[in-house]
Motif scaffolding. Structure first.
Motif, PDB file in Angstrom:
ATOM      1  N   ARG A   1      62.590  18.024  32.387  1.00 51.40           N
ATOM      2  CA  ARG A   1      61.750  17.127  31.597  1.00 51.40           C
ATOM      3  C   ARG A   1      61.615  17.581  30.154  1.00 51.40           C
ATOM      4  O   ARG A   1      61.026  16.879  29.337  1.00 51.40           O
ATOM      5  N   LEU A   2      62.157  18.759  29.822  1.00 53.18           N
ATOM      6  CA  LEU A   2      62.133  19.243  28.445  1.00 53.18           C
ATOM      7  C   LEU A   2      63.406  18.788  27.741  1.00 53.18           C
ATOM      8  O   LEU A   2      64.513  19.076  28.222  1.00 53.18           O
TER       9      LEU A   2
ATOM     10  N   HIS B   1      55.407  24.900  32.792  1.00 54.03           N
ATOM     11  CA  HIS B   1      56.806  24.656  33.139  1.00 54.03           C
ATOM     12  C   HIS B   1      56.983  24.102  34.552  1.00 54.03           C
ATOM     13  O   HIS B   1      58.029  23.515  34.851  1.00 54.03           O
TER      14      HIS B   1
ATOM     15  N   ASP C   1      57.557  20.723  33.909  1.00 47.94           N
ATOM     16  CA  ASP C   1      58.833  20.422  33.262  1.00 47.94           C
ATOM     17  C   ASP C   1      59.993  20.356  34.243  1.00 47.94           C
ATOM     18  O   ASP C   1      61.101  19.942  33.865  1.00 47.94           O
TER      19      ASP C   1
ATOM     20  N   ARG D   1      53.775  17.200  26.028  1.00 45.46           N
ATOM     21  CA  ARG D   1      54.403  16.648  27.235  1.00 45.46           C
ATOM     22  C   ARG D   1      54.098  15.157  27.404  1.00 45.46           C
ATOM     23  O   ARG D   1      54.169  14.629  28.497  1.00 45.46           O
TER      24      ARG D   1
END
Length: 235
Positions: A37-38, A145, A148, A214
């Motif tokens: 997702r990063l 994270h 992520d 995010r």
């Protein structure tokens, strides 16, 4: 001088690691070879970073325990080089690496005696902090994270006290690094970040998600009606 084990941060660190692993186990190896997702990072980049971060913080724990200066990274470029190198490893190796390095860090911190928690160490950003900061730094990494990961976690699952601390930390960083002047108020908490009028309102989870870069939520809004600033990922 403040001494004593930072029990709350150590709890957050242990709970965050368990949360990260619970979501990691739900993601298949093939999915981790794809995007996380990063932006710009695959799942393997993410695992490499989380594992190498534990290893780097372990160097600070060694510094605190022995007094021997051991920076998180040997050079300004070393962090990125470690992440990129580890991203080429097979996924099973990365899964094992994340667990093993976190366990080593936890064991190193467990060996610190009360006076050692006040030992001064230097972060990768050049900040001089007491060793009691190390569990907080790791807590941020594993909780954030986890969100992520492909099909990963969500900020709404964060412990309330951790989410509140994360909002304060992230807002301080945004103000310092980017000159962000907005105040925030968590609508599910009876508190503000300071005595100034609130400008951005939303749940603690939505505020933490936005402040760490995010994404935003339709439930997050400014009291002036102005659009929310877009914030790049932090950590």
């Amino acid at each position: 001088m403040t001494t004593g084990t930072p029990a709350r941060s150590l709890r957050w660190m242990a709970e965050g690691h368990a949360y990260f692993l619970s979501h990691l186990k739900a993601v298949g190896d093939e999915e981790l070879r794809g995007s996380s997702r990063l932006p710009g990072w695959s799942g393997r980049h993410l695992l490499s970073h989380v594992g190498h971060n534990a290893k780097a913080l372990g160097r600070l724990a060694h510094w605190a325990a022995t007094g021997e200066p051991t920076p998180m990274y040997p050079s300004p470029d070393a962090r990125a080089e470690e992440i990129e190198s580890g991203a080429a490893w097979p996924v099973p190796r990365l899964r094992a690496f994340v667990e093993a390095e976190h366990d080593r860090l936890a064991a190193a911190l467990d060996r610190l005696t009360d006076p050692k928690w006040d030992a001064q160490v230097v972060t990768a950003q050049g900040r001089t902090v007491p060793a009691r900061t190390i569990p907080w730094l790791r807590s941020r990494e594993v909780w954030i994270h986890a969100c992520d990961l492909p099909s990963g976690g969500d900020f709404s699952a964060f412990p309330e006290d951790f989410a509140d601390a994360l909002i304060e930390d992230a807002l301080t960083r945004r103000r310092t690094a980017q000159g962000l002047r907005l105040q925030v108020r968590a609508t599910d908490r009876d508190r503000r970040t300071d005595d100034s009028p609130a400008v951005v309102e939303g749940s603690a989870a939505d505020l933490a998600r936005w402040l760490t870069g995010r994404g935003t939520s339709v439930r997050l809004h400014t009291t002036t009606g102005a659009p929310l600033p877009e914030l790049p990922p932090w950590l």
